[in-house]
Design an enzyme around this catalytic site. Sequence first.
Site, PDB file in Angstrom:
ATOM      1  N   HIS A   1       0.839  -0.910   0.125  1.00 47.89           N
ATOM      2  CA  HIS A   1      -0.243   0.201   0.382  1.00 47.89           C
ATOM      3  C   HIS A   1       0.874   1.161  -0.505  1.00 47.89           C
ATOM      4  CE1 HIS A   1      -2.793   2.926   2.390  1.00 47.89           C
ATOM      5  NE2 HIS A   1      -2.876   2.764   1.172  1.00 47.89           N
TER       6      HIS A   1
ATOM      7  N   HIS B   1      -2.041   1.024   8.072  1.00 48.69           N
ATOM      8  CA  HIS B   1      -3.214   1.487   7.765  1.00 48.69           C
ATOM      9  C   HIS B   1      -4.034   0.406   7.974  1.00 48.69           C
ATOM     10  CE1 HIS B   1      -1.082   4.508   4.989  1.00 48.69           C
ATOM     11  NE2 HIS B   1      -2.011   5.839   5.783  1.00 48.69           N
TER      12      HIS B   1
END
Lengths: 163, 855
Positions: free
Chosen positions: A92, A109
């Site tokens: 990510h 996250h």
Amino acid sequence: MSDISRRKFLQTTSASALLLFSGLGRESQAASVQSYPSRKIANIKDLKVNEALAFNYPDENSPCVLVNVGQEAAGGIGKGKSVVSFSTRCTHMGCPLTYNNGRLVCKCHYSMFDVSRNGQTYQGLASQWVAQVVLRLDAATGNIFAEGVDGLIYGRIGNLKLS
Amino acid sequence: MSLTKRKDTLPIPPVDAEKYTTVCQYCSVGCGYNVFVWPEKRNGTAKSNAFKVDLSKQGQLMSGFSYTETMHNVITRKNGNRYNLAIIPAKESRINKGDYSIRGGTNALTAYTPTGVTKDRLKYPLLRKENGFVAISWDDAVEIIATLTKSSMDKYGADSVAMKFYDHGSSGLGFEDNWGAGKFFLSGVKTQYLSIHNRPAYNSEVWGSRERGMHELNYDVDDARLADTIVLWGSNAYEGATVFYTEHIMPNLQGGSIDEKKSEFAPGEPAEEGRIVIIDPRKNATTTVSQDISAERVLHLRPNLGTDWILANALARIAWENNWYDSAYLQKRTDMATFEDYKSKSLELAKPFAAFLADAEKITGVSRKEMEEAAAWMAKPKAGGFKRRTLTLYEKGIIWNMKNYDQVAAIAQLSVLTHNVGRPGTGCGRLGGHQEGYVRPGAPTPGSIYAGGPPKNVDKYITGGGGKIYWVGATDPYLSTPNSKFFKKSVKKRANNLLDYLDNGGIPSDPKAYVAKVLEAYEKTDGLFMIVQDIYKTHTSEDAMLILPAAGWGEAVDTSINCHSRLLRIYDKFMDAPGEALPDWKILALVGNKIKALYTADGNKEMAARFSGMEWKTDAEVFADGAQEFGDNRATEAEEARLSAECYKGVTHEMLRKLGNEGIQTPVRQDPASGKLVGTKRRYQYSFASKDGLFKWYGTDAWTGYPSEIAKYINNPTYPFWFTTGRSQHVWQTMYHDKRIPEKLMTVPLPYLEIHPDDAGKLNLKTGDMAEVFNEEGSCLALVYVNDATKPGLVFGIMFHAKGTMNNLTSSYTDPKTTIPWYKGTKVGVKKYNGKLDDAIKTVSLLSNNDFSMP
């Protein structure tokens, strides 16, 4: 740094190589086929179920883990096809991934990857599955070799293309 | 063995690559993206490239620059040449700051390519013949629709034409297409039988707030970082509005925005790590992620289905009893005449406090202690007497709840009672699902039953035999409408009756003869002529008579706003639409102009005038034309409340292209002093959007139990489970793109059901099993996940999926005040299916999606 000198780039324009890189109907560019180093990373008898072993591959700036997940896993080697290996750069935004009970987890996250399913993002933000290290088991010695990376390591334009 | 084919190198855009700015095509967050297009064989280098990033070095974590496997594709332009396409998150966007979700990260994969996963995009108009669909020219398609629409209106009236069209921004395309559809259906056809994307009628989902004088998009992303308390009410932000959660809510919970608070708050005002109140029957991913960040600053309330307005009123009563409100504010900004009704019906001040709370506990299933804690977190003044700053964001858990109007009104009123609107760190409104981009002529039904409504229920009209033409645009009601099995069965029957009649003696090839035979069929059968306008064939299009190919995201210039800042930006065109696909506005203009010509030929000036004004040549012209609908937007900052929330009058495509990812926040006003266009960051600081500027109170209904459509299941042992639905982080809407992307379909291969371990044990179900979920409305086969997301006695299903829909189970009940359906609640039985779908099980992860426990 020793690995870097072993890197090779094989330029190819052959039809078969193009085919190889355009899987699942997705348009893909096959400018080069990269040649990965082969490196011994562990012996299978040293692995304990769910205890991850950290190493770097294909170069020293690319952290990875090797783990026996205790069940059959996509791309797994060994008797139970349960030994797999992944890059621990989150696909990510590049944060470090930690192995935990069948998952690679990212604290930044909360992306969660299933190591039994090719590093599939089963929850969270990463649109690319985590890059999986291609393993080979030498049946005679039990030695495990890293011999390639399936998928792009985060933060790179090519897995072997850093200067 | 790999489940998918992977890449280990990506092409680099040269310095002179074409560059466009856009916004993600998916959720309400509207992350900024940059698009790069360059000839396939002409790449840049690691040191010299259009990204302006040194790609020879290992990228650093959280740098804000990401370029991954899923962000690249190769497209073919109309000139026949192949081009690389890279779509990467914009670091310079204050919405996402380079962050992206699992949806937006795959924007590039959804681009049309002639040989890739999107190769089956619709390219030509298709007419259904004896043995399936055949391509026809746009000329013939337009002639058929225009002639049939005119004839149908002339013979049976305007209401013989029914429509179900999206009205949102981004993916469907925003202001331009909505103005096109609005001009055609609202000014031209003037049918009452209109409906908005998935739902059965043409309505706002938040009239309960708007009729109070408060538009639902009244806050800014900054408010999520400034709030003392964030309330997520029926809104699963981590999964549904992902980057809003990770970039704006999460930093607040982590204490990362304390400095920002200090600079924005009053001197001496406490500025601490944020708290979060999550009101959701399910322990969803947002709850468990928030708990991992800081369990003591998370409060999770799990009300019984359909009872949230009772809970909101109870929290308001607690605030009232504790004097957690500002009388001066209420006097100045709210209508004290209607306040009496609120005090008597919502706060029920005549009922003793203890008895009131005991009733609320019994109805909602939430304990008094939890209610008092939540009310304190939302409304109790901070140390030093400073007003708490609370941002309350609700979404489908409230909107698609029983009693839509009262649920929304109760939450809006709780926020205004405690002055949590119009100050930094506050706000009350929607989290949003999709982005917005609504500009249309006035709708036939202006509001709820209290304001000229309710609107007509188009689903009931169509399934009851009403209408002759049913035009469906960019929505798939066979999956998404409530009570979908019945809807599908009814439409299919009417479509087949029409086809059978047309087929008898051969389907005419000549458009005029074809239309004549359809009109003949209307006299002899209950036939329904369904038109489906979309980018792919859909579940619904199998029963269409005509399918029209639409342009998608990136294939036309679009403008939309996001939900969390009303940020207007350009979504530029970076590639051609496939085949002869056209933007929706252009399709509607072609048909509208043809109808106008037909009426002109008839000498019917009045009807010709209704279809005039659609002679646009470009996207920019449509955008500018739509702006006239907003009226005069000369206003001072203090007058912003009288402007329409999406007003962009004066803004042009060219201006937005220059602003790029910065955009401008609607409502845009023309400042009387400077004459300049100025955006609006936060709303309702000075007044509300009512005629006198005062917030209008409303006394909500008392609890009266469940509607008959649901009550019939209560105490019936065949249907022991309460049932609710929601979405998955991975996939967007009906999965129209995602079902084509292998990684997405492997991750979410089937509709799925979540069930609590206690219930699973009784049914001998384990994760990875299949189960049939059923009730008298219909059934759905689902993959089972056993986890603690649901409570015992409650099961959860993904709302719809490309391979099946849980809306087969939802009832046809709608709120009589608004015609908004209760998608989120019914009762079901669950039966183990004695088989496994092996191909799916081998690719899907069976790990629990709400377990974020860390090593």
